[in-house]
Design a protein around this motif. Structure first.
Motif, PDB file in Angstrom:
ATOM      1  N   VAL A 185       0.869  -1.172   0.000  1.00 28.18           N
ATOM      2  CA  VAL A 185       0.000   0.000   0.000  1.00 28.18           C
ATOM      3  C   VAL A 185       0.908   1.224   0.000  1.00 28.18           C
ATOM      4  O   VAL A 185       1.742   1.380   0.900  1.00 28.18           O
ATOM      5  N   ASP A 186       0.767   2.073  -1.010  1.00 33.75           N
ATOM      6  CA  ASP A 186       1.665   3.212  -1.188  1.00 33.75           C
ATOM      7  C   ASP A 186       0.856   4.495  -1.337  1.00 33.75           C
ATOM      8  O   ASP A 186       0.213   4.718  -2.360  1.00 33.75           O
ATOM      9  N   ARG A 187       0.825   5.303  -0.281  1.00 38.74           N
ATOM     10  CA  ARG A 187       0.153   6.598  -0.281  1.00 38.74           C
ATOM     11  C   ARG A 187      -1.303   6.492  -0.735  1.00 38.74           C
ATOM     12  O   ARG A 187      -1.789   7.276  -1.558  1.00 38.74           O
ATOM     13  N   ALA A 188      -1.996   5.507  -0.200  1.00 40.37           N
ATOM     14  CA  ALA A 188      -3.426   5.363  -0.487  1.00 40.37           C
ATOM     15  C   ALA A 188      -4.198   6.407   0.314  1.00 40.37           C
ATOM     16  O   ALA A 188      -4.061   6.493   1.544  1.00 40.37           O
ATOM     17  N   LEU A 189      -5.013   7.191  -0.366  1.00 36.78           N
ATOM     18  CA  LEU A 189      -5.721   8.282   0.292  1.00 36.78           C
ATOM     19  C   LEU A 189      -6.882   7.761   1.128  1.00 36.78           C
ATOM     20  O   LEU A 189      -7.604   6.842   0.733  1.00 36.78           O
ATOM     21  N   GLY A 190      -7.059   8.386   2.296  1.00 29.19           N
ATOM     22  CA  GLY A 190      -8.152   7.985   3.169  1.00 29.19           C
ATOM     23  C   GLY A 190      -8.242   8.881   4.379  1.00 29.19           C
ATOM     24  O   GLY A 190      -7.737  10.010   4.384  1.00 29.19           O
ATOM     25  N   TRP A 191      -8.857   8.379   5.408  1.00 31.12           N
ATOM     26  CA  TRP A 191      -9.095   9.193   6.602  1.00 31.12           C
ATOM     27  C   TRP A 191      -9.167   8.305   7.837  1.00 31.12           C
ATOM     28  O   TRP A 191      -9.306   7.079   7.756  1.00 31.12           O
ATOM     29  N   LEU A 192      -9.100   8.961   8.981  1.00 28.95           N
ATOM     30  CA  LEU A 192      -9.226   8.292  10.270  1.00 28.95           C
ATOM     31  C   LEU A 192     -10.027   9.220  11.177  1.00 28.95           C
ATOM     32  O   LEU A 192      -9.690  10.404  11.284  1.00 28.95           O
ATOM     33  N   GLY A 193     -11.069   8.702  11.811  1.00 33.40           N
ATOM     34  CA  GLY A 193     -11.942   9.541  12.616  1.00 33.40           C
ATOM     35  C   GLY A 193     -12.197   8.954  13.994  1.00 33.40           C
ATOM     36  O   GLY A 193     -12.229   7.732  14.173  1.00 33.40           O
ATOM     37  N   LYS A 194     -12.381   9.842  14.970  1.00 34.69           N
ATOM     38  CA  LYS A 194     -12.733   9.453  16.350  1.00 34.69           C
ATOM     39  C   LYS A 194     -13.893  10.333  16.805  1.00 34.69           C
ATOM     40  O   LYS A 194     -13.862  11.548  16.620  1.00 34.69           O
ATOM     41  N   THR A 195     -14.899   9.692  17.400  1.00 36.09           N
ATOM     42  CA  THR A 195     -16.084  10.422  17.875  1.00 36.09           C
ATOM     43  C   THR A 195     -16.417  10.033  19.300  1.00 36.09           C
ATOM     44  O   THR A 195     -16.396   8.850  19.658  1.00 36.09           O
ATOM     45  N   GLN A 196     -16.697  11.043  20.120  1.00 31.08           N
ATOM     46  CA  GLN A 196     -17.281  10.879  21.441  1.00 31.08           C
ATOM     47  C   GLN A 196     -18.627  11.614  21.399  1.00 31.08           C
ATOM     48  O   GLN A 196     -18.689  12.788  21.023  1.00 31.08           O
ATOM     49  N   ALA A 197     -19.706  10.924  21.784  1.00 29.43           N
ATOM     50  CA  ALA A 197     -21.029  11.526  21.616  1.00 29.43           C
ATOM     51  C   ALA A 197     -21.895  11.353  22.857  1.00 29.43           C
ATOM     52  O   ALA A 197     -21.802  10.343  23.569  1.00 29.43           O
ATOM     53  N   ARG A 198     -22.710  12.347  23.086  1.00 25.95           N
ATOM     54  CA  ARG A 198     -23.826  12.265  24.023  1.00 25.95           C
ATOM     55  C   ARG A 198     -25.037  12.768  23.235  1.00 25.95           C
ATOM     56  O   ARG A 198     -25.221  13.968  23.040  1.00 25.95           O
ATOM     57  N   TRP A 199     -25.819  11.795  22.705  1.00 31.23           N
ATOM     58  CA  TRP A 199     -26.928  12.197  21.838  1.00 31.23           C
ATOM     59  C   TRP A 199     -28.046  11.169  21.851  1.00 31.23           C
ATOM     60  O   TRP A 199     -27.922  10.135  22.425  1.00 31.23           O
TER      61      TRP A 199
END
Length: 331
Positions: free
Chosen positions: A317-331
């Motif tokens: 895998v060479d510079r594959a574009l993407g994302w990483l997310g973290k969520t804390q919720a009170r809903w």
């Protein structure tokens, strides 16, 4: 199974309780995610993320019963310029979301419109905002849904009274363009991909989750998650090789670095995943209504490292574009 067929499994019974037959993983959407009952506690969202070599776009539509939420975020990878706009709608007015993944939906507000029109084998995605970072935004994209491409479809209990259903679709070839002010951004053929995150469920008041995802040319993609599945014995982790999906039953550890600019590490216990994620831009979103909120941090960047395919062969895998997310919720 087509998500439009009448024989789709019901997520809930008439009283809104989770149907035991719906629990588990499948490579195609097979569940009708209508949510009877639980007024005020139902969570519905559709999130789209578009990755190209030069820019990324994130569009979110959510219906939390008591409030609707629409958001757009655009990042120019060449200059680092990022713009964002979010909009709340009380009682989720103009925010209808369907009960199955591949059905049309829209978010309507004078300051933000998002429309997703489903057609056989493809999706038309348009969005408009008159003022996002001081500039108008226009989005017009055509997203292909190849017939052979499987997805991650998972229904998991979240304790005795709560549950969640998701459909993660990765590596959908995308064409079209974005107009931001006087700048025009086009998709790069063969290197531009859409990802869809469809979520429906009844969540506890406090929740948290982490997700990482990427796509690359050649049908290589990955989806890794933690938090909401931790105590279910189920996994949303998956890899795609040439468009073929490999579901991972094992945990993928997502390790945040001690220093802000250091890469993240992602490793699976079975050795199939050995990646680093290098963040280029951090986007923070904090929609709030009284005591209810969702604190989300989403890093955009690229993945590097090695995967092991179905036969055990190493896939770089060479510079594959993407994302990483973290969520804390009170809903």
């Amino acid at each position: 199974m087509s998500p439009h067929t009448s024989c789709a499994i019901a997520l809930c019974d008439a009283q809104g309780q989770l149907n035991p037959q719906a629990i588990g993983w499948s490579p195609r959407p097979r569940v009708d995610c209508a949510l009877p009952g639980h007024l005020g506690r139902r969570k519905r969202w559709n999130h789209w993320c578009i990755t190209t070599p030069h820019w990324m776009l994130s569009l979110t539509q959510a219906d939390l019963d008591y409030v609707g939420y629409g958001a757009a975020y655009f990042l120019d990878l060449s200059t680092g310029q990022a713009v964002a706009h979010s909009q709340l709608r009380l009682l989720a007015k103009g925010c209808g979301l369907p009960s199955q993944p591949e059905q049309s939906h829209e978010f309507c507000h004078p300051r933000l419109q998002v429309r997703v029109i489903e057609q056989p084998g493809r999706t038309r995605l348009t969005a408009a905002a008159p003022d996002i970072g001081g500039q108008p935004l226009q989005v017009d994209l055509d997203i292909q849904r190849p017939a052979h491409l499987d997805s991650v479809n998972l229904i998991a209990p979240l304790g005795p009274r709560h549950f969640h259903a998701t459909c993660r679709q990765m590596g959908l070839p995308t064409s079209g363009s974005v107009q931001l002010g006087n700048r025009h951004y086009s998709c790069v053929a063969g290197h531009s991909f859409a990802a869809m995150d469809f979520g429906r469920g009844v969540w506890p008041l406090h929740s948290h989750w982490t997700r990482a995802a990427f796509a690359a040319p050649g049908g290589i993609a990955g989806n890794f998650g933690a938090g909401w599945t931790d105590h279910s014995g189920l996994s949303e982790n998956a890899l795609w090789f040439g468009g073929e999906l490999l579901h991972l039953d094992t945990q993928v550890l997502i390790q945040q670095p001690q220093t802000p600019l250091a890469p993240w590490r992602l490793n699976s216990l079975d050795g199939r995943v050995d990646l680093t994620f290098t963040a280029q831009q951090l986007h923070k979103a904090y929609p709030r209504l009284g005591p209810f909120y969702a604190d989300t941090k989403q890093w955009f960047g690229h993945f590097d490292g090695m995967l092991r395919g179905p036969t055990g062969a190493c896939v770089p895998v060479d510079r594959a574009l993407g994302w990483l997310g973290k969520t804390q919720a009170r809903w």
